[in-house]
Design a protein around this motif. Structure first.
Motif, PDB file in Angstrom:
ATOM      1  N   LYS A   3       0.686  -1.356  -0.116  1.00 34.64           N
ATOM      2  CA  LYS A   3       0.099  -0.078   0.127  1.00 34.64           C
ATOM      3  C   LYS A   3       0.863   1.239   0.108  1.00 34.64           C
ATOM      4  O   LYS A   3       0.562   2.262  -0.786  1.00 34.64           O
ATOM      5  CB  LYS A   3      -0.811  -0.076   1.325  1.00 34.64           C
ATOM      6  CG  LYS A   3      -2.073   1.096   1.182  1.00 34.64           C
ATOM      7  CD  LYS A   3      -2.979   0.654   2.251  1.00 34.64           C
ATOM      8  CE  LYS A   3      -3.985   1.757   2.443  1.00 34.64           C
ATOM      9  NZ  LYS A   3      -4.865   1.608   3.363  1.00 34.64           N
ATOM     10  N   SER A   4       1.845   1.353   0.607  1.00 32.53           N
ATOM     11  CA  SER A   4       2.988   2.392   0.728  1.00 32.53           C
ATOM     12  C   SER A   4       3.252   2.501  -0.527  1.00 32.53           C
ATOM     13  O   SER A   4       3.869   3.904  -0.876  1.00 32.53           O
ATOM     14  CB  SER A   4       3.763   2.408   1.970  1.00 32.53           C
ATOM     15  OG  SER A   4       4.659   1.227   1.587  1.00 32.53           O
ATOM     16  N   LEU A   5       3.880   1.656  -1.272  1.00 27.27           N
ATOM     17  CA  LEU A   5       4.467   1.656  -2.434  1.00 27.27           C
ATOM     18  C   LEU A   5       3.530   2.282  -3.527  1.00 27.27           C
ATOM     19  O   LEU A   5       4.082   3.057  -4.139  1.00 27.27           O
ATOM     20  CB  LEU A   5       5.055   0.376  -3.049  1.00 27.27           C
ATOM     21  CG  LEU A   5       6.309  -0.439  -2.315  1.00 27.27           C
ATOM     22  CD1 LEU A   5       6.567  -1.807  -2.762  1.00 27.27           C
ATOM     23  CD2 LEU A   5       7.647   0.559  -2.429  1.00 27.27           C
ATOM     24  N   MET A   6       2.274   1.639  -3.498  1.00 28.66           N
ATOM     25  CA  MET A   6       1.228   2.229  -4.429  1.00 28.66           C
ATOM     26  C   MET A   6       1.049   3.829  -4.175  1.00 28.66           C
ATOM     27  O   MET A   6       0.892   4.389  -5.007  1.00 28.66           O
ATOM     28  CB  MET A   6      -0.041   1.692  -4.100  1.00 28.66           C
ATOM     29  CG  MET A   6       0.006  -0.029  -4.698  1.00 28.66           C
ATOM     30  SD  MET A   6      -1.493  -0.899  -4.550  1.00 28.66           S
ATOM     31  CE  MET A   6      -2.491   0.131  -5.442  1.00 28.66           C
ATOM     32  N   VAL A   7       1.046   4.265  -3.014  1.00 23.41           N
ATOM     33  CA  VAL A   7       0.803   5.566  -2.479  1.00 23.41           C
ATOM     34  C   VAL A   7       1.799   6.598  -2.889  1.00 23.41           C
ATOM     35  O   VAL A   7       1.854   7.401  -3.463  1.00 23.41           O
ATOM     36  CB  VAL A   7       0.739   5.754  -1.217  1.00 23.41           C
ATOM     37  CG1 VAL A   7       0.633   7.197  -0.610  1.00 23.41           C
ATOM     38  CG2 VAL A   7      -0.943   5.009  -0.579  1.00 23.41           C
ATOM     39  N   ALA A   8       3.147   5.755  -2.833  1.00 21.85           N
ATOM     40  CA  ALA A   8       4.228   6.518  -3.480  1.00 21.85           C
ATOM     41  C   ALA A   8       4.574   6.948  -4.985  1.00 21.85           C
ATOM     42  O   ALA A   8       4.624   8.196  -5.452  1.00 21.85           O
ATOM     43  CB  ALA A   8       5.588   5.846  -2.966  1.00 21.85           C
ATOM     44  N   LYS A   9       3.855   5.705  -5.617  1.00 20.22           N
ATOM     45  CA  LYS A   9       3.993   5.697  -6.919  1.00 20.22           C
ATOM     46  C   LYS A   9       2.936   6.804  -7.388  1.00 20.22           C
ATOM     47  O   LYS A   9       3.058   7.649  -8.502  1.00 20.22           O
ATOM     48  CB  LYS A   9       3.823   4.557  -7.517  1.00 20.22           C
ATOM     49  CG  LYS A   9       3.607   4.361  -9.092  1.00 20.22           C
ATOM     50  CD  LYS A   9       5.000   4.496  -9.658  1.00 20.22           C
ATOM     51  CE  LYS A   9       4.810   4.130 -11.255  1.00 20.22           C
ATOM     52  NZ  LYS A   9       6.031   4.535 -11.780  1.00 20.22           N
ATOM     53  N   ALA A  10       1.771   6.695  -6.736  1.00 15.25           N
ATOM     54  CA  ALA A  10       0.712   7.769  -7.326  1.00 15.25           C
ATOM     55  C   ALA A  10       0.962   9.180  -6.891  1.00 15.25           C
ATOM     56  O   ALA A  10       0.741  10.118  -7.802  1.00 15.25           O
ATOM     57  CB  ALA A  10      -0.724   7.326  -6.520  1.00 15.25           C
ATOM     58  N   LYS A  11       1.786   9.270  -5.929  1.00 17.16           N
ATOM     59  CA  LYS A  11       2.236  10.821  -5.537  1.00 17.16           C
ATOM     60  C   LYS A  11       3.043  11.259  -6.509  1.00 17.16           C
ATOM     61  O   LYS A  11       3.243  12.513  -7.072  1.00 17.16           O
ATOM     62  CB  LYS A  11       2.825  10.682  -4.104  1.00 17.16           C
ATOM     63  CG  LYS A  11       3.363  12.232  -3.825  1.00 17.16           C
ATOM     64  CD  LYS A  11       4.007  11.950  -2.484  1.00 17.16           C
ATOM     65  CE  LYS A  11       4.513  13.490  -1.960  1.00 17.16           C
ATOM     66  NZ  LYS A  11       4.999  13.531  -0.511  1.00 17.16           N
ATOM     67  N   GLU A  12       4.135  10.204  -7.152  1.00 16.85           N
ATOM     68  CA  GLU A  12       5.168  10.471  -8.125  1.00 16.85           C
ATOM     69  C   GLU A  12       4.397  10.884  -9.445  1.00 16.85           C
ATOM     70  O   GLU A  12       4.601  11.929  -9.979  1.00 16.85           O
ATOM     71  CB  GLU A  12       6.047   9.705  -8.469  1.00 16.85           C
ATOM     72  CG  GLU A  12       6.963   9.322  -7.137  1.00 16.85           C
ATOM     73  CD  GLU A  12       7.855   7.993  -7.621  1.00 16.85           C
ATOM     74  OE1 GLU A  12       7.789   7.619  -8.556  1.00 16.85           O
ATOM     75  OE2 GLU A  12       8.570   7.682  -6.462  1.00 16.85           O
ATOM     76  N   GLU A  13       3.461  10.234  -9.521  1.00 20.75           N
ATOM     77  CA  GLU A  13       2.523  10.425 -11.031  1.00 20.75           C
ATOM     78  C   GLU A  13       1.720  11.679 -10.883  1.00 20.75           C
ATOM     79  O   GLU A  13       1.691  12.289 -11.961  1.00 20.75           O
ATOM     80  CB  GLU A  13       1.586   9.277 -11.201  1.00 20.75           C
ATOM     81  CG  GLU A  13       2.611   7.929 -11.785  1.00 20.75           C
ATOM     82  CD  GLU A  13       1.472   6.796 -11.921  1.00 20.75           C
ATOM     83  OE1 GLU A  13       0.137   6.970 -11.737  1.00 20.75           O
ATOM     84  OE2 GLU A  13       1.914   5.977 -12.126  1.00 20.75           O
TER      85      GLU A  13
END
Length: 170
Positions: A3-13
């Motif tokens: 979940k934290s990886l998905m949130v980080a990726k979404a923030k970058e995008e």
């Protein structure tokens, strides 16, 4: 962790998307409104420049006014059409739906498919009531009421009632 990886990726995008939008906005403004250079211009040239800008502003205002008028016209049309649709719905009477009797087995077959053979016999699970018992309870001694009235009339009848009441109390 996922979940934290998905949130980080979404923030970058999201950050990348914001940067791209800012670049597109800057590019559009450069094309449509180039920077004005007023340095080294005489008073007459500045007046001519101002007149050109005012004519462009007038053209843009006219286009904006025309677009607003079209939008208002279209919204009125949409409202009128919605009212017409509602009126048409009210004019036609909808038929009453009929009840369709479907057995529980047929419902299960349609839901589960023909491969599963599940039998749901609800009537087998119900308690059975014997009719004989209910008929015995219903048949209470019913006699001719006229005979009863004649027997109770007069002094003899009152005496019987008095004796009967006396017997019940004792």
């Amino acid at each position: 962790m996922l979940k934290s990886l998905m949130v980080a990726k979404a923030k970058e995008e999201l950050e990348q998307e914001i940067v791209e939008k800012d670049e597109q906005k800057a590019k559009f403004l450069e094309e449509k409104a180039p920077p004005i250079r007023t340095g080294g211009l005489s008073l007459a040239e500045l007046r001519i420049l101002c007149e050109e800008l005012h004519t462009r502003i007038d053209v843009v205002d006219e286009e904006r006014y025309d677009i607003e008028a079209k939008v208002l016209h279209n919204t009125r049309e949409i409202k009128d059409l919605n009212i017409k649709v509602l009126d048409l719905r009210g004019k036609f009477k909808r038929p009453n739906l009929r009840r369709v009797r479907v057995s529980a087995d047929a419902i299960l077959r349609s839901l589960l498919g023909s491969k599963h053979k599940v039998s749901l016999d609800l009537r087998a699970n119900l308690k059975s009531v014997k009719k004989e018992d209910t008929e015995k309870e219903k048949t209470v001694e019913v006699s001719d009421w006229r005979k009863n009235v004649e027997a109770m009339s007069g002094m003899e009848g009152r005496k019987k009632m008095f004796d009967a009441a006396k017997g019940q109390n004792q």
